[in-house]
Design a protein around this motif. Sequence first.
Motif, mmCIF file in Angstrom:
data_model
loop_
_atom_site.group_PDB
_atom_site.id
_atom_site.type_symbol
_atom_site.label_atom_id
_atom_site.label_comp_id
_atom_site.label_asym_id
_atom_site.label_seq_id
_atom_site.Cartn_x
_atom_site.Cartn_y
_atom_site.Cartn_z
ATOM 1 N N PRO A 32 0.832 -1.204 0.000
ATOM 2 C CA PRO A 32 0.000 0.000 0.000
ATOM 3 C C PRO A 32 0.865 1.252 0.000
ATOM 4 C CG PRO A 32 -0.067 -1.107 2.141
ATOM 5 C CD PRO A 32 0.643 -2.024 1.200
ATOM 6 N N ASP A 33 0.299 2.357 -0.457
ATOM 7 C CA ASP A 33 1.063 3.601 -0.611
ATOM 8 C C ASP A 33 1.646 4.096 0.710
ATOM 9 O OD1 ASP A 33 0.530 3.565 -3.280
ATOM 10 O OD2 ASP A 33 -1.154 4.969 -3.176
ATOM 11 N N TRP A 34 0.931 3.915 1.819
ATOM 12 C CA TRP A 34 1.423 4.436 3.091
ATOM 13 C C TRP A 34 2.687 3.694 3.542
ATOM 14 C CZ3 TRP A 34 1.880 1.354 7.394
ATOM 15 C CH2 TRP A 34 1.166 0.156 7.411
ATOM 16 N N GLN A 35 2.760 2.386 3.238
ATOM 17 C CA GLN A 35 3.980 1.637 3.579
ATOM 18 C C GLN A 35 5.160 2.095 2.722
ATOM 19 O OE1 GLN A 35 3.415 -2.595 3.381
ATOM 20 N NE2 GLN A 35 2.241 -2.686 5.282
ATOM 21 N N VAL A 36 4.897 2.286 1.442
ATOM 22 C CA VAL A 36 5.950 2.773 0.550
ATOM 23 C C VAL A 36 6.441 4.135 1.009
ATOM 24 C CG1 VAL A 36 6.503 3.480 -1.809
ATOM 25 C CG2 VAL A 36 5.060 1.464 -1.414
ATOM 26 N N ALA A 37 5.520 4.997 1.454
ATOM 27 C CA ALA A 37 5.893 6.335 1.918
ATOM 28 C C ALA A 37 6.783 6.261 3.159
ATOM 29 C CB ALA A 37 4.642 7.158 2.205
ATOM 30 N N LEU A 38 6.448 5.374 4.093
ATOM 31 C CA LEU A 38 7.267 5.231 5.305
ATOM 32 C C LEU A 38 8.657 4.710 4.973
ATOM 33 C CD1 LEU A 38 4.689 3.764 7.886
ATOM 34 C CD2 LEU A 38 5.629 6.086 7.785
ATOM 35 N N TRP A 39 8.716 3.720 4.094
ATOM 36 C CA TRP A 39 10.017 3.208 3.685
ATOM 37 C C TRP A 39 10.819 4.286 2.946
ATOM 38 C CZ3 TRP A 39 12.217 -0.464 6.033
ATOM 39 C CH2 TRP A 39 11.541 -1.613 6.437
ATOM 40 N N ALA A 40 10.135 5.088 2.134
ATOM 41 C CA ALA A 40 10.816 6.156 1.400
ATOM 42 C C ALA A 40 11.441 7.160 2.360
ATOM 43 C CB ALA A 40 9.836 6.863 0.463
ATOM 44 N N ILE A 41 10.742 7.496 3.429
ATOM 45 C CA ILE A 41 11.294 8.408 4.435
ATOM 46 C C ILE A 41 12.519 7.793 5.100
ATOM 47 C CG2 ILE A 41 10.836 9.515 6.658
ATOM 48 C CD1 ILE A 41 7.889 9.790 5.755
ATOM 49 N N ALA A 42 12.417 6.503 5.449
ATOM 50 C CA ALA A 42 13.526 5.818 6.121
ATOM 51 C C ALA A 42 14.761 5.765 5.225
ATOM 52 C CB ALA A 42 13.097 4.406 6.512
ATOM 53 N N TYR A 43 14.573 5.452 3.949
ATOM 54 C CA TYR A 43 15.715 5.381 3.044
ATOM 55 C C TYR A 43 16.255 6.766 2.697
ATOM 56 C CZ TYR A 43 15.546 0.349 2.239
ATOM 57 O OH TYR A 43 15.646 -1.011 2.407
ATOM 58 N N SER A 44 15.386 7.758 2.635
ATOM 59 C CA SER A 44 15.837 9.131 2.384
ATOM 60 C C SER A 44 16.726 9.616 3.521
ATOM 61 C CB SER A 44 14.634 10.071 2.226
ATOM 62 O OG SER A 44 13.851 9.711 1.116
ATOM 63 N N LEU A 45 16.401 9.212 4.744
ATOM 64 C CA LEU A 45 17.220 9.579 5.900
ATOM 65 C C LEU A 45 18.649 9.079 5.725
ATOM 66 C CD1 LEU A 45 17.403 10.700 8.821
ATOM 67 C CD2 LEU A 45 16.784 8.411 9.618
ATOM 68 N N ILE A 46 18.794 7.832 5.248
ATOM 69 C CA ILE A 46 20.132 7.277 5.018
ATOM 70 C C ILE A 46 20.909 8.132 4.032
ATOM 71 C CG2 ILE A 46 21.406 5.353 3.984
ATOM 72 C CD1 ILE A 46 19.314 3.467 5.073
ATOM 73 N N VAL A 47 20.281 8.456 2.902
ATOM 74 C CA VAL A 47 20.972 9.196 1.850
ATOM 75 C C VAL A 47 21.382 10.583 2.340
ATOM 76 C CG1 VAL A 47 20.768 10.172 -0.467
ATOM 77 C CG2 VAL A 47 19.772 7.926 0.030
ATOM 78 N N ILE A 48 20.469 11.285 2.998
ATOM 79 C CA ILE A 48 20.755 12.652 3.451
ATOM 80 C C ILE A 48 21.886 12.668 4.480
ATOM 81 C CG2 ILE A 48 19.814 14.637 4.707
ATOM 82 C CD1 ILE A 48 17.080 13.922 3.428
ATOM 83 N N VAL A 49 21.773 11.815 5.497
ATOM 84 C CA VAL A 49 22.783 11.794 6.568
ATOM 85 C C VAL A 49 24.118 11.298 6.035
ATOM 86 C CG1 VAL A 49 23.407 10.806 8.806
ATOM 87 C CG2 VAL A 49 21.040 11.503 8.364
ATOM 88 N N SER A 84 29.482 6.996 -1.947
ATOM 89 C CA SER A 84 29.093 6.555 -3.288
ATOM 90 C C SER A 84 28.053 5.446 -3.232
ATOM 91 C CB SER A 84 30.335 6.092 -4.068
ATOM 92 O OG SER A 84 31.037 5.093 -3.371
ATOM 93 N N MET A 85 28.140 4.564 -2.243
ATOM 94 C CA MET A 85 27.118 3.520 -2.123
ATOM 95 C C MET A 85 25.756 4.124 -1.808
ATOM 96 S SD MET A 85 26.863 0.150 0.333
ATOM 97 C CE MET A 85 28.293 -0.652 -0.366
ATOM 98 N N ALA A 86 25.733 5.083 -0.877
ATOM 99 C CA ALA A 86 24.467 5.736 -0.534
ATOM 100 C C ALA A 86 23.891 6.484 -1.727
ATOM 101 C CB ALA A 86 24.674 6.698 0.636
ATOM 102 N N THR A 87 24.769 7.104 -2.524
ATOM 103 C CA THR A 87 24.315 7.915 -3.654
ATOM 104 C C THR A 87 23.859 7.072 -4.828
ATOM 105 O OG1 THR A 87 25.903 9.643 -3.016
ATOM 106 C CG2 THR A 87 24.988 9.765 -5.238
ATOM 107 N N PHE A 88 24.644 6.072 -5.201
ATOM 108 C CA PHE A 88 24.405 5.331 -6.439
ATOM 109 C C PHE A 88 23.585 4.062 -6.270
ATOM 110 C CE2 PHE A 88 28.651 7.353 -7.421
ATOM 111 C CZ PHE A 88 28.104 8.375 -8.192
ATOM 112 N N ASN A 89 23.403 3.601 -5.016
ATOM 113 C CA ASN A 89 22.767 2.297 -4.841
ATOM 114 C C ASN A 89 21.453 2.347 -4.080
ATOM 115 O OD1 ASN A 89 22.865 -0.395 -2.800
ATOM 116 N ND2 ASN A 89 22.926 -0.772 -4.988
#
Length: 369
Positions: A32-49, A84-89
């Motif tokens: 469902p979209d809400w699960q995808v949204a939560l995962w997207a936030i979690a993975y975005s945190l990794i990339v930003i930090v 580079s792993m966070a950015t490209f993968n």
Amino acid sequence: MATTTSEPVNLSTTIHFQGYGNKTTNNRFEQPDWQVALWAIAYSLIVIVSVTGNVTVIWIILAHKRMRTVTNYFIVNLAFSDLSMATFNTVFNFVYATHSNWYFGLGYCRFQNFYPITAMCSSVYSMAAIAVDRYMAIIYPLKLRLSSTSTKIVIGVIWAVAFSLAFPQCYYSVTEYYPPRTLCFVNWPDDYGGKHHLTYQIALIILIYLLPLLVMLVTYSLIGQTLWGSEIPGEASDHFQNQIQAKHKVVKMMIVVVTTFALCWLPYHIYFILGSFNIEIYMQTYIQQIYLAIFWLAMSSTMYNPIIYCCLNQRFRSGFRHAFSWVPFIKVSEEDKMELQHTRTFRMTRSYRTDNTNNDHTPVKIMKS
């Protein structure tokens, strides 16, 4: 072992492997979209930090002469690998895992299966190189250390080994179109779970996880016995005492870095080695959520190191204050400026102390600045 996998965790219900099952487009792992949204936030945190922290670490070391040490050059390499792993993968694999559709073409499919292993290998071998360098510096302080040129050569060798180990993943990567989706996976000669794949999988776990961790366990154990198992001589100079304390802090910091790396990647390796022996694991109802959690934990290893450096090392802490001095509540003190701007080097030499009573010449170690 590749982050973009041929396993059905990212595929449809009945597309198991090439020539295996009916090629339908039904996706049992759709969320469902809400699960995808939560995962997207979690993975975005990794990339930003990860991007912010590792870019800052690289700047702190390369922009300040005092920070350009052998250990810190390896830390630069480690930071670049994580960055580079966070950015490209991370983002691309997350999109593929949630959509079960590869949007990025064959070229990036090959790169996506190739580079994560390369970056992980570079990271863990850089940590092993730091452990060996610390071992030589502490156990054999009078021996010649690695020069800047030698350090760069070692880093080059690390990347060459990393490219070699990851090459099979790139070579066998393919994309196949099963309307309306495109899949990206590693098409092993004898199919998934066969001799080629299983041998490669086990070899990778040994070469880029178990063996480097064993090297670090042995070296840091010996370092620990030397630093914490012996007393500092009462007549030792202030310089000597300061260096011993500094070595304590660096070793503690690197032990935390290595432990964090080992814990973050352990579930990932277990997941794929179990799947190599039993492919039915990938057909379980909630395997997609398990995979996303395990993959998040593995990718999160790219963002912890800058935090560890900042918390456990005064010079890195000063560097982060400099880098983020534009933030209203962060102030750069005079001590922070001195930490990075003043260069103080120490070297170990032999001198001789003469005993006036018996003319005995006893070699002693003197720290010179």
